[in-house]
Motif scaffolding. Structure first.
Motif, PDB file in Angstrom:
ATOM      1  N   GLU A 136       0.833  -1.204   0.000  1.00  0.00           N
ATOM      2  CA  GLU A 136       0.000   0.000   0.000  1.00  0.00           C
ATOM      3  C   GLU A 136       0.870   1.257   0.000  1.00  0.00           C
ATOM      4  N   ALA A 154       2.325   1.730  -3.460  1.00  0.00           N
ATOM      5  CA  ALA A 154       1.296   2.245  -4.369  1.00  0.00           C
ATOM      6  C   ALA A 154       1.050   3.730  -4.107  1.00  0.00           C
ATOM      7  N   ALA A 155       1.014   4.123  -2.822  1.00  0.00           N
ATOM      8  CA  ALA A 155       0.803   5.536  -2.477  1.00  0.00           C
ATOM      9  C   ALA A 155       1.967   6.387  -2.968  1.00  0.00           C
ATOM     10  N   ALA A 188       3.984   5.679  -5.485  1.00  0.00           N
ATOM     11  CA  ALA A 188       3.905   5.701  -6.955  1.00  0.00           C
ATOM     12  C   ALA A 188       2.848   6.702  -7.422  1.00  0.00           C
ATOM     13  N   GLU A 189       1.705   6.735  -6.739  1.00  0.00           N
ATOM     14  CA  GLU A 189       0.638   7.678  -7.098  1.00  0.00           C
ATOM     15  C   GLU A 189       1.101   9.120  -6.875  1.00  0.00           C
ATOM     16  N   LEU A 190       1.713   9.386  -5.726  1.00  0.00           N
ATOM     17  CA  LEU A 190       2.229  10.731  -5.442  1.00  0.00           C
ATOM     18  C   LEU A 190       3.302  11.135  -6.450  1.00  0.00           C
ATOM     19  N   GLU A 194       3.617  10.158  -9.505  1.00  0.00           N
ATOM     20  CA  GLU A 194       2.949  10.442 -10.783  1.00  0.00           C
ATOM     21  C   GLU A 194       2.310  11.824 -10.747  1.00  0.00           C
ATOM     22  N   LYS A 195       1.634  12.150  -9.650  1.00  0.00           N
ATOM     23  CA  LYS A 195       0.994  13.467  -9.524  1.00  0.00           C
ATOM     24  C   LYS A 195       2.045  14.579  -9.515  1.00  0.00           C
TER      25      LYS A 195
END
Length: 175
Positions: A5, A8-9, A11-13, A15-16
């Motif tokens: 988790e 994933a968090a 990776a998401e940050l 990307e943003k």
């Protein structure tokens, strides 16, 4: 959070952060739920994204973009306002909101690939809008052209005045 988790968090940050033109970091301690809801609404209306993020995960995600330059701003609770289009908009909205709700503190920001402090975010918020800057630029660019037209029109204007004076003189002589 379990390790997958967290990954994933991050990776998401990441990307943003890579897509964002600017990211403003805030400390929201002291704001009520209603005030945070109002802030989120204002930001969403402007096409911005506002989310709370763990400092450790933000530090890891920002490492590629700005290295350790963001570390001094990642103390206490942190919420991030992402702007994917106009880099000035989040600074304007958050600064205006912070004037009304003193509990909101602007910590700093990532502008393009540079980390700036709260004072620089304030200066950014005071900039005129893009449309105003374009209008000012056009005004500056028109100045020399207007002057050239005036200079080029001068001899013709003097000729018209001279011909008019001659006409008046002939009318007086005839009359």
């Amino acid at each position: 959070m379990a390790r997958p988790e967290k990954e994933a968090a991050v990776a998401e940050l990441k990307e943003k952060l890579s897509r964002a033109r600017s990211v403003v970091l805030t400390d929201y301690r002291g704001l009520t739920v209603a005030e945070i809801t109002e802030l989120r609404k204002r930001l969403r209306e402007a096409g911005l994204e506002y989310r709370v993020a763990k400092n450790t995960l933000t530090r890891l995600a920002a490492q590629e973009k700005v290295g350790a330059a963001l570390d001094p701003y990642l103390i206490g609770p942190t919420a991030l306002a992402f702007s994917y289009e106009d880099p000035v908009v989040p600074a304007k909205i958050l600064t205006e909101f912070a004037r009304s709700y003193r509990a909101l503190e602007i910590k700093g920001a990532i502008l393009e690939d540079e980390v700036i402090d709260a004072a620089a975010v304030q200066e950014l918020a005071e900039l005129p809008s893009y449309e105003v800057l374009v209008a000012q630029l056009l005004g500056v660019l028109q100045g020399p052209v207007r002057g050239l037209v005036t200079v080029l029109g001068g001899p013709q204007r003097k000729l018209v005045y001279a011909l008019d004076a001659i006409r008046k003189e002939k009318e007086q002589m005839a009359g």
